[in-house]
Design an enzyme around this catalytic site. Sequence first.
Site, PDB file in Angstrom:
ATOM      1  N   GLU A 115      82.668  80.936 -27.766  1.00  0.00           N
ATOM      2  CA  GLU A 115      82.789  79.860 -26.207  1.00  0.00           C
ATOM      3  C   GLU A 115      84.454  78.963 -26.049  1.00  0.00           C
ATOM      4  O   GLU A 115      84.787  79.399 -25.597  1.00  0.00           O
ATOM      5  CB  GLU A 115      81.734  79.201 -25.553  1.00  0.00           C
ATOM      6  N   SER A 480      19.314  72.278   2.048  1.00  0.00           N
ATOM      7  CA  SER A 480      18.575  70.686   1.323  1.00  0.00           C
ATOM      8  C   SER A 480      18.592  70.381   0.745  1.00  0.00           C
ATOM      9  O   SER A 480      17.720  69.395  -0.093  1.00  0.00           O
ATOM     10  CB  SER A 480      16.830  71.642   1.671  1.00  0.00           C
TER      11      SER A 480
END
Length: 834
Positions: A115, A480
């Site tokens: 680069e 219950s």
Amino acid sequence: MTESAKIDFAYVRQRLRGDSMAALAWFRANWSEHRRFRWIVGAFAAGVLLLVAIWALLARDLPDAESLVGYETPLPTVVRGIDGEIVHSYARERRVQLQYADFPEKLIESYLSAEDKTFFSHGGVDITGTLNAVFDYAMKFGSGERAVGGSTITQQVAKNLLLGDEYSVTRKLKEMILARRIEGVLSKQEILELYLNEIPLGRRSFGVQAAAQAYFDKDVDQLDLHEMAFLAILPKAPERYGRARNAELAIERRNFVLGQMEENGFITVEEMRLAQAKPLGLVAQRSERSVDAGYFLEEVRRQLLDQFGETAEEGPNSVYAGGLWVRTSLDPELQVAARDALRAGLLRYHGNHGWTGPIATINVSNGDWAGQLQSSFLGVRYQNWRIGVVTSRAGQSARVGFADGKEAPLINFPDALKAGDVIAAQPVGNGYRVAVIPEVSGGFLAESVQTGRILAMQGGFDFRLSDFNRATQAERQPGSTIKPFVYATGLDNGMTPATEVPDQTFCFYQGANLGEKCFRNFGGESGGVHTMRWGLEQSRNLMTVHIAMDAGMPHVVDTFKRVGIGSYGAYPSFALGAGDTTVERMVNAYAALANHGRLNQPTVIDFVQNRRGKVIWRADKRRCEGCNMPDWDGQPMPRFGVKGEQVLDPRTAFQVIHMLEGVVQRGTATRLRDIDLPLFGKTGTTNGPTNAWFVGGTPDIVAGVYVGFDQPRDLGGWVQGGNTAAPIFKEFVQSTMDHWSKQPAVAPAGIRMVRIDRRSGKRVFDQWPTTDPLSPVIWEAFKPDTEPPRETRQDRVASLRDELLALIRRGQGEQAGSGEGRPNDFVEEQGGIY
């Protein structure tokens, strides 16, 4: 200043003055005598002014390069389980931040060669590269081709972090201005660090560490030379070079970079040739590693979003940019067990009910069925099942397609199947068959008793099919399972586990408009008078109503509220579980019972750290005075204060737990009795039945589960908490036995253990309890001065007579079709009013 220095300075000043006067005279003479000179000077001045104007125009709205000094890379949130291992991450992109020292030298050299080989010598802009880019742009102008960028690494940082990827001359000029500014505020190492952490490299990865994981499943310090060179070619065209079909192009470009590295003196010729001979070696794209705990992790995500926000705009510690480290209470082993146990229970209930219809439907006529299926994000992680769509159906032949675009034949499919149906498919031979996702669903949750930390959570068959969390969001009648808190209220209001309570019809006057209301047992029979313990073990509705009314319904619903179950009106139906609640609330309430009446708030997050490791939030807010003292002062070691809120009398809580152990030993949950653990628990079945429940555990872990349809409807007359929900809990426990302690519950101060006859509740002096669950003599827990008197022979004969009569009535009820078929499950819990 010396005399000679003064003479030299005067000479220089005189010479400058003379030269400037001569230059000014020359300029005036040429200006007045030569028209061409005036044109040249005017054009030069106009050019300078134009450049200044352009610079001012471009630079006035540019971002401040100083902002990069404290720039924070957007990082995902990483989630850890109870053991500290990573279990998930909340990320829309793959990002990992490293420091400059973490990048291998050869990796840096690869990027410099690919680069910007003059990076360490230019001031942000490479003039030669820029001129090449201008020439290439002029040659390609109007062709539609994109010219080479000619950008330095500094310019790419400016573009990626401050400007964006607009393709224009003005953006390039802005990029150059910003690059010069960046070089003025950051060192070369800092610029490279930003670049290597931020550069987009394909496969949703940003930065070289994320790309190394995405392409090679390695960390950067494990990469070989050819792999580093490959990563260095990606900034040019990540989507091109990162695809398998372009492997030859990628190898060509990679080898060019390796050649540049050799030319720049970074590697030897031999190293270059060895690396160039290597294949790419890319790994297939894979999904993010994650424990299969979608419901749990979504609850964590929801809480984090509420606390810290979603994106960087909402705060520095946002979920998708803040780089948080989150420690949760998730136990992966318990989570897998919870998932598998709930799924097995749902499939067991579904049995041979057949296909229940498609999961969803999509339009297959436009040919984009694969894209639609992929974007639906439907999935299932069960055995080898896959989610697919019926692409065609003609008579007895059909085909199924998957999100990857592949198709296969369907075998033995249901008649109702049609094109466009989204289904679960299971491989069979050379094709697939339709796999049935149960229509019934449910929720499961496990919690640590002492801390309130949620250890496992499963909110349905699979989170990828439905994200509705039935463990925390589904409001259901608990039936219950709420009775222990009715009994706790009775114990707080003068009763004992040995108190005799009538198991008989209860009527009360509701007012002129409603008249008299009567409660009756299932089947209509009356069952005499029994101890509280027996009533809870056998889940007798009428006894529960008698206890609730004797203790006072306002006191009962106050107990429900204090333990976090819910806020209800003072009506008897709520004593039988008619009010809505969630699995999470019920499990947390039972954990308070096991924790001697101390209630903790349930949590999924232990603490949160920011990206630098500082704790910014914790669930446990207790202070530890003296824990950070520099030297020991010789006093006892500092301790945290007690956790949680005392919502029940510790003695009452223990008495209830002790009775709930009897539910497992000889009550409605006897199918759990063969597990070698000190288990307690309670089953529950609501009207219809529409819900089947079980909640229970040990002094260390409590878990709860319900099974029911999302739109409540009858599950079938045979369904009870004992035969549908309790087996799910049992499978969960049996597959995680190493997580459970065999230590029994410890009685708090003020509890007296007394031998009693479990049928009559009278005190016994001449016998001892045995290990037989059906032993007539048991240890019972009493508060001081509430122990029952001694039992007489007449009492024992009377209790045996009552038990025999109850068995006879029970048999008659079963013959009449009004019973449920098993002695221990007779008159199983009913959540509504009878």
